[in-house]
Design a protein around this motif. Structure first.
Motif, PDB file in Angstrom:
ATOM      1  N   TYR A 192       0.824  -0.846  -0.401  1.00  0.00           N
ATOM      2  CA  TYR A 192      -0.383   0.082   0.103  1.00  0.00           C
ATOM      3  C   TYR A 192       0.921   1.013  -0.181  1.00  0.00           C
ATOM      4  CZ  TYR A 192      -3.295  -3.841   1.140  1.00  0.00           C
ATOM      5  OH  TYR A 192      -3.975  -4.795   1.563  1.00  0.00           O
ATOM      6  N   PHE A 193       2.393   1.002  -0.309  1.00  0.00           N
ATOM      7  CA  PHE A 193       3.004   2.391   0.174  1.00  0.00           C
ATOM      8  C   PHE A 193       4.472   1.971  -0.017  1.00  0.00           C
ATOM      9  CE2 PHE A 193       2.681  -0.149   4.252  1.00  0.00           C
ATOM     10  CZ  PHE A 193       4.886   0.332   4.663  1.00  0.00           C
ATOM     11  N   ASP A 194       5.262   3.195  -0.945  1.00  0.00           N
ATOM     12  CA  ASP A 194       6.771   3.158  -1.245  1.00  0.00           C
ATOM     13  C   ASP A 194       7.354   3.577  -0.332  1.00  0.00           C
ATOM     14  OD1 ASP A 194       5.906   2.042  -4.471  1.00  0.00           O
ATOM     15  OD2 ASP A 194       4.249   3.854  -4.161  1.00  0.00           O
ATOM     16  N   ALA A 195       7.140   4.148   0.386  1.00  0.00           N
ATOM     17  CA  ALA A 195       8.054   4.815   1.700  1.00  0.00           C
ATOM     18  C   ALA A 195       7.088   4.912   2.631  1.00  0.00           C
ATOM     19  CB  ALA A 195       9.018   6.128   0.351  1.00  0.00           C
ATOM     20  N   VAL A 196       7.703   5.025   3.837  1.00  0.00           N
ATOM     21  CA  VAL A 196       7.555   5.968   5.361  1.00  0.00           C
ATOM     22  C   VAL A 196       8.043   6.817   5.598  1.00  0.00           C
ATOM     23  CG1 VAL A 196       7.571   5.033   8.007  1.00  0.00           C
ATOM     24  CG2 VAL A 196       7.416   3.235   6.101  1.00  0.00           C
ATOM     25  N   SER A 197       7.326   8.186   5.976  1.00  0.00           N
ATOM     26  CA  SER A 197       7.384   9.550   6.555  1.00  0.00           C
ATOM     27  C   SER A 197       7.475   9.019   7.501  1.00  0.00           C
ATOM     28  CB  SER A 197       7.070  10.115   6.173  1.00  0.00           C
ATOM     29  OG  SER A 197       5.287   9.395   5.834  1.00  0.00           O
ATOM     30  N   VAL A 198       8.339  10.228   8.198  1.00  0.00           N
ATOM     31  CA  VAL A 198       7.824  10.483  10.125  1.00  0.00           C
ATOM     32  C   VAL A 198       8.705  11.963  10.443  1.00  0.00           C
ATOM     33  CG1 VAL A 198      10.602   9.658  10.126  1.00  0.00           C
ATOM     34  CG2 VAL A 198       9.055   9.566  12.320  1.00  0.00           C
ATOM     35  N   HIS A 199       8.462  11.909  11.401  1.00  0.00           N
ATOM     36  CA  HIS A 199       8.867  13.540  11.345  1.00  0.00           C
ATOM     37  C   HIS A 199       9.692  13.551  13.305  1.00  0.00           C
ATOM     38  CE1 HIS A 199       4.781  15.799   9.935  1.00  0.00           C
ATOM     39  NE2 HIS A 199       5.876  15.191   9.202  1.00  0.00           N
ATOM     40  N   PRO A 200      10.918  13.694  12.984  1.00  0.00           N
ATOM     41  CA  PRO A 200      12.048  13.270  13.899  1.00  0.00           C
ATOM     42  C   PRO A 200      11.951  14.609  14.775  1.00  0.00           C
ATOM     43  CG  PRO A 200      13.157  12.858  11.984  1.00  0.00           C
ATOM     44  CD  PRO A 200      11.902  13.360  11.114  1.00  0.00           C
ATOM     45  N   TYR A 201      10.893  15.422  14.743  1.00  0.00           N
ATOM     46  CA  TYR A 201      11.944  16.446  15.566  1.00  0.00           C
ATOM     47  C   TYR A 201      12.853  15.719  17.191  1.00  0.00           C
ATOM     48  CZ  TYR A 201       9.234  19.553  12.914  1.00  0.00           C
ATOM     49  OH  TYR A 201       8.025  20.757  12.164  1.00  0.00           O
ATOM     50  N   VAL A 202      13.624  17.156  17.463  1.00  0.00           N
ATOM     51  CA  VAL A 202      13.937  16.372  18.902  1.00  0.00           C
ATOM     52  C   VAL A 202      12.556  16.219  20.266  1.00  0.00           C
ATOM     53  CG1 VAL A 202      15.264  17.181  20.912  1.00  0.00           C
ATOM     54  CG2 VAL A 202      16.027  17.914  18.874  1.00  0.00           C
ATOM     55  N   TYR A 203      12.912  15.912  20.892  1.00  0.00           N
ATOM     56  CA  TYR A 203      10.938  14.705  21.872  1.00  0.00           C
ATOM     57  C   TYR A 203      11.667  16.423  22.569  1.00  0.00           C
ATOM     58  CZ  TYR A 203       9.045  12.267  25.670  1.00  0.00           C
ATOM     59  OH  TYR A 203       7.969  11.646  27.157  1.00  0.00           O
ATOM     60  N   TRP A 204       9.858  16.783  22.759  1.00  0.00           N
ATOM     61  CA  TRP A 204       9.544  18.107  23.694  1.00  0.00           C
ATOM     62  C   TRP A 204      10.110  18.074  25.069  1.00  0.00           C
ATOM     63  CZ3 TRP A 204       6.607  18.784  27.343  1.00  0.00           C
ATOM     64  CH2 TRP A 204       5.928  18.255  28.377  1.00  0.00           C
ATOM     65  N   LYS A 205      10.791  17.209  25.790  1.00  0.00           N
ATOM     66  CA  LYS A 205      11.357  16.828  27.128  1.00  0.00           C
ATOM     67  C   LYS A 205      12.724  18.045  26.320  1.00  0.00           C
ATOM     68  CE  LYS A 205       8.632  15.004  29.820  1.00  0.00           C
ATOM     69  NZ  LYS A 205       7.334  13.924  30.903  1.00  0.00           N
ATOM     70  N   ASN A 206      13.715  16.852  25.603  1.00  0.00           N
ATOM     71  CA  ASN A 206      15.012  17.121  25.653  1.00  0.00           C
ATOM     72  C   ASN A 206      15.643  18.786  25.241  1.00  0.00           C
ATOM     73  OD1 ASN A 206      14.280  14.958  26.195  1.00  0.00           O
ATOM     74  ND2 ASN A 206      15.333  13.711  24.334  1.00  0.00           N
ATOM     75  N   ASP A 207      17.009  18.526  24.953  1.00  0.00           N
ATOM     76  CA  ASP A 207      17.845  19.967  24.537  1.00  0.00           C
ATOM     77  C   ASP A 207      18.121  20.343  23.372  1.00  0.00           C
ATOM     78  OD1 ASP A 207      16.379  22.223  26.941  1.00  0.00           O
ATOM     79  OD2 ASP A 207      17.696  20.947  27.974  1.00  0.00           O
ATOM     80  N   TYR A 208      18.857  18.683  23.249  1.00  0.00           N
ATOM     81  CA  TYR A 208      19.785  17.995  22.378  1.00  0.00           C
ATOM     82  C   TYR A 208      18.934  17.019  21.785  1.00  0.00           C
ATOM     83  CZ  TYR A 208      21.569  16.324  26.046  1.00  0.00           C
ATOM     84  OH  TYR A 208      22.202  15.590  26.364  1.00  0.00           O
ATOM     85  N   PRO A 209      19.870  16.750  19.952  1.00  0.00           N
ATOM     86  CA  PRO A 209      19.424  15.477  19.488  1.00  0.00           C
ATOM     87  C   PRO A 209      19.454  14.179  19.799  1.00  0.00           C
ATOM     88  CG  PRO A 209      19.588  16.925  18.003  1.00  0.00           C
ATOM     89  CD  PRO A 209      20.224  17.248  19.283  1.00  0.00           C
ATOM     90  N   GLU A 210      20.868  13.950  21.257  1.00  0.00           N
ATOM     91  CA  GLU A 210      21.547  12.979  20.948  1.00  0.00           C
ATOM     92  C   GLU A 210      20.864  12.652  22.711  1.00  0.00           C
ATOM     93  OE1 GLU A 210      25.050  14.989  19.471  1.00  0.00           O
ATOM     94  OE2 GLU A 210      23.010  15.681  20.310  1.00  0.00           O
TER      95      GLU A 210
END
Length: 246
Positions: free
Chosen positions: A112-130
């Motif tokens: 039913y689809f060709d690719a998976v989309s995602v919105h990888p924002y930094v989690y709202w409680k976090n200050d930085y990506p790691e």
């Protein structure tokens, strides 16, 4: 698509699907849209942050999304045989919701689809990506494991929306320079998983309705109250351009 199709709020629920002809209307809309855009656009994403919007509005389940996706895929491909369908548009990197949606699609969900989309924002409680928990790496690895569970690990992941803001949802405020650093760190981390990246947003949202979105962007737009040069790159925009050139 229209957010009030069949007189109901979207994301629609399974009850709406059962009690109305909404899927017929939706399929017709998708088919006609695909025909209309045939010479200019072969790529379609279904449906923006269903899980997040459903949580805030209609409480629509993943099973309802699966029904909509099935109709969308058939109709878009009928309108344009070359249509490529990007699905799920995961709110943040919600692997639990993705698991539920894939299960609801039944056997061979990848048809039913060709690719998976995602919105990888930094989690709202976090200050930085790691930062843990919910660092970008940890959450995207969890998403990848779900894909492998349903034998769609070979599908591409598109990061169709993410970026950095000066005002974090946890109340902290960062500088333009830190926003630039975080954005590039996001790109480095997410680049391990996603093959396409769409950063949100191009223009600075100086008057955003939500305080956490203020300073969200890479280029200044015209603002009559300030003397900033319109359409000049913000420091994060300059850093991003340099990173992309490298």
């Amino acid at each position: 698509g229209p957010d009030n199709m069949a007189g109901g709020d979207w994301p629609i629920t399974e009850q709406t699907i059962s009690n109305t002809n909404v899927l017929v209307l939706w399929a017709n809309y998708c088919e006609q849209l695909a025909k209309l855009l045939k010479d200019g656009c072969n790529n379609f994403e279904v449906y923006n942050e269903w899980a997040g919007q459903a949580y805030n509005k209609t409480k629509a389940a993943a099973a309802a999304y699966a029904a909509v996706l099935k109709e969308s895929a058939a109709a878009l491909r009928k309108g344009n045989p070359n249509a490529k369908i990007t699905a799920f548009c995961c709110f943040y990197t919600d692997s639990k919701w993705l698991d539920s949606a894939l299960a609801a699609l039944g056997d061979n969900p990848g048809q039913y689809f060709d690719a998976v989309s995602v919105h990888p924002y930094v989690y709202w409680k976090n200050d930085y990506p790691e930062q843990e928990p919910h660092s970008n790496s940890t959450d995207l690895l969890a998403l990848k494991r779900v894909m492998q569970k349903y034998n769609i690990g070979d599908k591409e992941i598109y990061a169709t929306e993410y970026g950095e803001t000066l005002n974090k949802r946890n109340g902290s405020v960062i500088t333009e320079e830190q926003k630039a650093a975080n954005t590039i760190r996001d790109l480095v981390i997410n680049g391990r998983f996603a093959s396409k990246h769409y950063l949100y947003t191009l223009y600075s949202k100086s008057y955003a309705s939500d305080s956490y979105e203020k300073g969200f962007g890479f280029i200044r737009h015209f603002d009559s109250q300030y003397s900033d040069t319109p359409y000049a790159a913000l420091p994060s925009g300059v850093a991003l351009a340099a990173y992309n050139k490298i």
